[in-house]
Structures are given as structure tokens and as C-alpha cells.
Write a protein that holds these residues in place. Structure first.
Motif, short mmCIF file in Angstrom:
data_model
loop_
_atom_site.label_atom_id
_atom_site.label_comp_id
_atom_site.label_asym_id
_atom_site.label_seq_id
_atom_site.Cartn_x
_atom_site.Cartn_y
_atom_site.Cartn_z
N HIS A 70 0.84 -1.21 0.00
CA HIS A 70 0.00 0.00 0.00
C HIS A 70 0.87 1.25 0.00
O HIS A 70 0.61 2.21 -0.73
N VAL A 71 1.92 1.24 0.80
CA VAL A 71 2.84 2.39 0.86
C VAL A 71 3.52 2.58 -0.49
O VAL A 71 3.65 3.70 -0.98
N ALA A 72 3.94 1.47 -1.11
CA ALA A 72 4.60 1.56 -2.43
C ALA A 72 3.66 2.13 -3.48
O ALA A 72 4.06 2.99 -4.29
N LEU A 73 2.39 1.70 -3.48
CA LEU A 73 1.43 2.24 -4.44
C LEU A 73 1.16 3.72 -4.18
O LEU A 73 1.02 4.51 -5.10
N LYS A 74 1.11 4.08 -2.91
CA LYS A 74 0.91 5.48 -2.55
C LYS A 74 2.07 6.34 -3.06
O LYS A 74 1.87 7.41 -3.62
N LEU A 75 3.28 5.85 -2.87
CA LEU A 75 4.46 6.56 -3.34
C LEU A 75 4.47 6.67 -4.87
O LEU A 75 4.74 7.73 -5.42
N ALA A 76 4.14 5.57 -5.55
CA ALA A 76 4.10 5.59 -7.02
C ALA A 76 3.05 6.57 -7.52
O ALA A 76 3.29 7.33 -8.46
N GLY A 77 1.88 6.59 -6.87
CA GLY A 77 0.83 7.54 -7.26
C GLY A 77 1.26 8.97 -7.04
O GLY A 77 1.01 9.84 -7.87
N THR A 78 1.93 9.22 -5.93
CA THR A 78 2.41 10.57 -5.62
C THR A 78 3.44 11.02 -6.66
O THR A 78 3.37 12.14 -7.18
N LEU A 79 4.37 10.13 -6.97
CA LEU A 79 5.40 10.47 -7.97
C LEU A 79 4.78 10.72 -9.34
O LEU A 79 5.18 11.65 -10.05
#
Length: 194
Positions: A70-79
Motif C-alpha cells: 500500500h505504501v509503495a502504491l501510494k508513493l508511485a501515485g504521488t510520484l
């Protein structure tokens, strides 16, 4: 119908409120018009339907088992939102060179890294799945409802962009609009990381 009303209401609220998809559609509508933005609108709805269906079929359990995903997807979405903001600020403002249009595939794939889409899919899977139907039929039903409700809601944002595009007759106005939209995307991206 009494069981569908809460799902319909939830889908209207999630699809109508500001978020990454809607900010993109305002910018696309302003620069390209509704007809050329339509593939991106359809891509958002198709990607969201696939995401909701997969979540209803058990993908949401992965977030519970592996919170780092979930954190990785959040980071990818933010980027991704920051990249969109950067591209929007740097896009040409000459009349003959509008910024690149978002394609059906790009819009559909964006749902995989769009945190708001994940919240919508997980909520639908955990709260609105009809218990009287089988898992596959229930997943298909709620995915279809989300897509059908989402289409006019997201179209509203693209049409809002079309209206704004009519006043963007000068390069200065387009540059200011691009900066405002880029700042909105950047703020949204930073809010997602909270």
C-alpha cells in the motif's frame, strides 16, 4: 434498490469530488476539448472497473497482508502526480502545440497507482458487495455500477475544463492555468503522502 442506493451515492461522491482523475480531466478538457478527452474518461472508468472487480475478488487482502504494498502504491501515485504537474508546467502554450493528451491506456493504468481509486475499490469490496449474489456476480455488479456512475461524474470535470479552455485564449492565460493545475496536482500528491 434500497441496497443499491448507498452504493450509488458512494460512487457519485467518490467520482464527483476532486481527486487525481478529475484534476487530469479538467486539464485535458481545457486543452483538448471533450471529444478528444473522451478516451481518457473511458480509460478511467475501465481501469476503475477492473480494479474494483479485482479487489472484490480478493486483491484488497494483499494490502492487509502486506502494508508495504500500500505504501509503495501510494508513493508511485504521488510520484506520477508530481510528474504530471511538472509536465503541465513545462508544456508549451503556443496555440499550435497543446500539451500531450492522456490516452485510454494511460488513464486506465493510472488507476493502479491512484490512491483515491484504491480507497474506492476497497470500500466497495468491503462495504457494498451484495451478499445474496455469488462473489463473481457481485463483483461484476458493483464494478459495473461504479463505471456507469463514474462516467457522467468524470465527464462533468472534463466539461468544466472545456469551459475554462474557452477563456484561455492567450498564452499568458494558458500559462497561468497550467501553473494552477500543476500546483493543484502537486498539493494533491503531497496530501496523498500523509
Amino acid at each position: 434498490m434500497n441496497e443499491m442506493l448507498p452504493l450509488l451515492t458512494y460512487c457519485v461522491l467518490m467520482s464527483s469530488t476532486p481527486g487525481p482523475n478529475n484534476m487530469m480531466m479538467v486539464a485535458c478538457g481545457a486543452h483538448h476539448g471533450y471529444r478528444r478527452t473522451l478516451p481518457a474518461i473511458l480509460g478511467i472508468n475501465a481501469g476503475g472497473a477492473v480494479q474494483t472487480f479485482a479487489t472484490c475478488m480478493g486483491l484488497g487482502a494483499l494490502f492487509t497482508a502486506w502494508p508495504a504494498l500500500h505504501v509503495a502504491l501510494k508513493l508511485a501515485g504521488t510520484l506520477y502526480l508530481l510528474v504530471l504537474a511538472w509536465r503541465l508546467v513545462g508544456s508549451p502554450v503556443a496555440q499550435d502545440r497543446p500539451p500531450e493528451q492522456v490516452s485510454f491506456a494511460q488513464a486506465a493504468m493510472f488507476q493502479a497507482v491512484n490512491p483515491k481509486s484504491w480507497v474506492k475499490a476497497v470500500t466497495i469490496a468491503s462495504v457494498f458487495m451484495p451478499v445474496q449474489l455469488g462473489v463473481v456476480q457481485g463483483a461484476l455488479l458493483v464494478s459495473l455500477v461504479g463505471a456507469v456512475v463514474g462516467f457522467p461524474c468524470i465527464s462533468m470535470w472534463a466539461l468544466f475544463g472545456v469551459g475554462i479552455g474557452r477563456v484561455l485564449s492567450s498564452p499568458v492565460r494558458r500559462r497561468v492555468f497550467n501553473a494552477i493545475m500543476a500546483a493543484s496536482l502537486a498539493v494533491l500528491a503531497l496530501m496523498l503522502m500523509r
